[in-house]
Design a protein around this motif. Structure first.
Motif, short mmCIF file in Angstrom:
data_model
loop_
_atom_site.label_atom_id
_atom_site.label_comp_id
_atom_site.label_asym_id
_atom_site.label_seq_id
_atom_site.Cartn_x
_atom_site.Cartn_y
_atom_site.Cartn_z
N ARG A 68 14.68 75.61 94.65
CA ARG A 68 13.52 75.29 94.99
C ARG A 68 12.50 73.52 93.66
NH1 ARG A 68 9.03 76.70 97.59
NH2 ARG A 68 7.06 76.70 96.56
N LEU A 69 13.14 72.79 94.46
CA LEU A 69 12.26 71.98 93.78
C LEU A 69 11.12 71.38 94.45
CD1 LEU A 69 15.46 69.26 94.63
CD2 LEU A 69 15.56 70.15 93.12
N THR A 70 10.48 71.24 92.57
CA THR A 70 9.53 70.73 92.30
C THR A 70 9.18 69.11 91.84
OG1 THR A 70 8.16 72.75 91.46
CG2 THR A 70 6.69 70.92 91.64
N PHE A 71 8.58 68.35 92.60
CA PHE A 71 8.57 66.92 92.30
C PHE A 71 6.95 66.04 93.01
CE2 PHE A 71 10.94 67.71 96.42
CZ PHE A 71 9.36 66.23 97.22
N ASP A 72 7.15 64.93 91.97
CA ASP A 72 6.19 64.13 92.58
C ASP A 72 6.95 62.52 93.62
OD1 ASP A 72 4.39 65.24 91.48
OD2 ASP A 72 4.09 64.56 89.46
N VAL A 73 6.12 62.02 94.18
CA VAL A 73 6.51 60.98 94.48
C VAL A 73 5.03 60.04 93.98
CG1 VAL A 73 7.25 59.27 96.42
CG2 VAL A 73 8.36 61.49 96.09
N ASP A 74 5.57 58.71 93.90
CA ASP A 74 4.71 57.48 93.89
C ASP A 74 5.40 55.76 94.80
OD1 ASP A 74 2.77 58.75 92.87
OD2 ASP A 74 2.66 58.39 90.64
N ALA A 75 4.78 56.15 95.94
CA ALA A 75 5.46 54.95 96.22
C ALA A 75 4.52 54.09 97.28
CB ALA A 75 6.75 54.93 96.95
N ASP A 76 4.57 52.39 96.89
CA ASP A 76 3.94 51.50 98.01
C ASP A 76 4.77 50.90 98.45
OD1 ASP A 76 2.09 50.36 99.25
OD2 ASP A 76 1.51 49.26 97.66
#
Length: 189
Positions: A68-76
């Motif tokens: 199980r992974l916990t991640f952040d994504v910031d993308a435009d």
């Protein structure tokens, strides 16, 4: 000189040839259009547990390790939209190599982006949508892995292509050993 049917046939042939040449030019020119998407991918937590995963496509009753992974994504990704972009298919994969299987690529998360408003992704402490498992049912022998953000622009006209945008390395930990006596007692309850 020529009858009407021959003239219509000549004009139609010329129009179709011109249209096909235009289609080929559009297909070749679209991937060359400038775009400058911004993106960031951060991994917060990786947990490996062992158990039975409720997977409707896997009818085996074997216990396996899954992550199980916990991640952040910031993308435009709005700059990838142009006059020939129908939608963007965005997905994150976990790539690793294990003994007996050289290349393993598991899709962890995906999203279809249909317009420029949806192209600004900001996910915080997001969990994987799909299970990360190994064919061998255990992550023993897996040294390291990469988490990769992919963007696949789907054009109205032309060839689809895959853009691996960003990749970060991570380590898949082994699951803690399960005490079989406790597991059996828990199953009886």
């Amino acid at each position: 000189m020529y009858n009407l049917l021959q003239r219509v046939s000549g004009i139609t042939s010329f129009a179709m040839s011109t249209l096909m040449a235009l289609v080929v030019l559009i297909s070749l020119a679209t991937p060359l259009l400038p775009s400058s998407p911004t993106h960031d991918l951060a991994l917060h937590n990786v947990q490996t547990t062992s158990g039975r995963l409720m997977d409707p496509f896997d009818k085996s009753s074997r216990s396996a390790e899954y992550t199980r992974l916990t991640f952040d994504v910031d993308a435009d990704l709005s700059s990838l939209f142009n006059w020939n972009t129908k939608l963007l298919f965005t997905y994150i994969t976990a790539d690793f190599s294990a003994p007996g299987f050289d290349t393993n690529r598991v899709v962890v998360w995906d999203r279809i982006i249909r317009n420029e408003r949806q192209a600004k992704l900001r996910l915080r402490r997001h969990h994987n949508k799909y299970a990360v498992r190994n064919f061998a049912q255990t992550f023993e022998g897996v040294e390291g892995a990469n988490l990769t953000l992919h963007v696949n622009p789907v054009p109205y006209l032309g060839i689809m292509y895959d853009k691996p945008v960003l990749s970060i390395p991570f380590v898949i930990p082994r699951a803690p050993p399960v005490d079989k006596a406790k597991a059996k007692a828990k199953a009886k309850l």
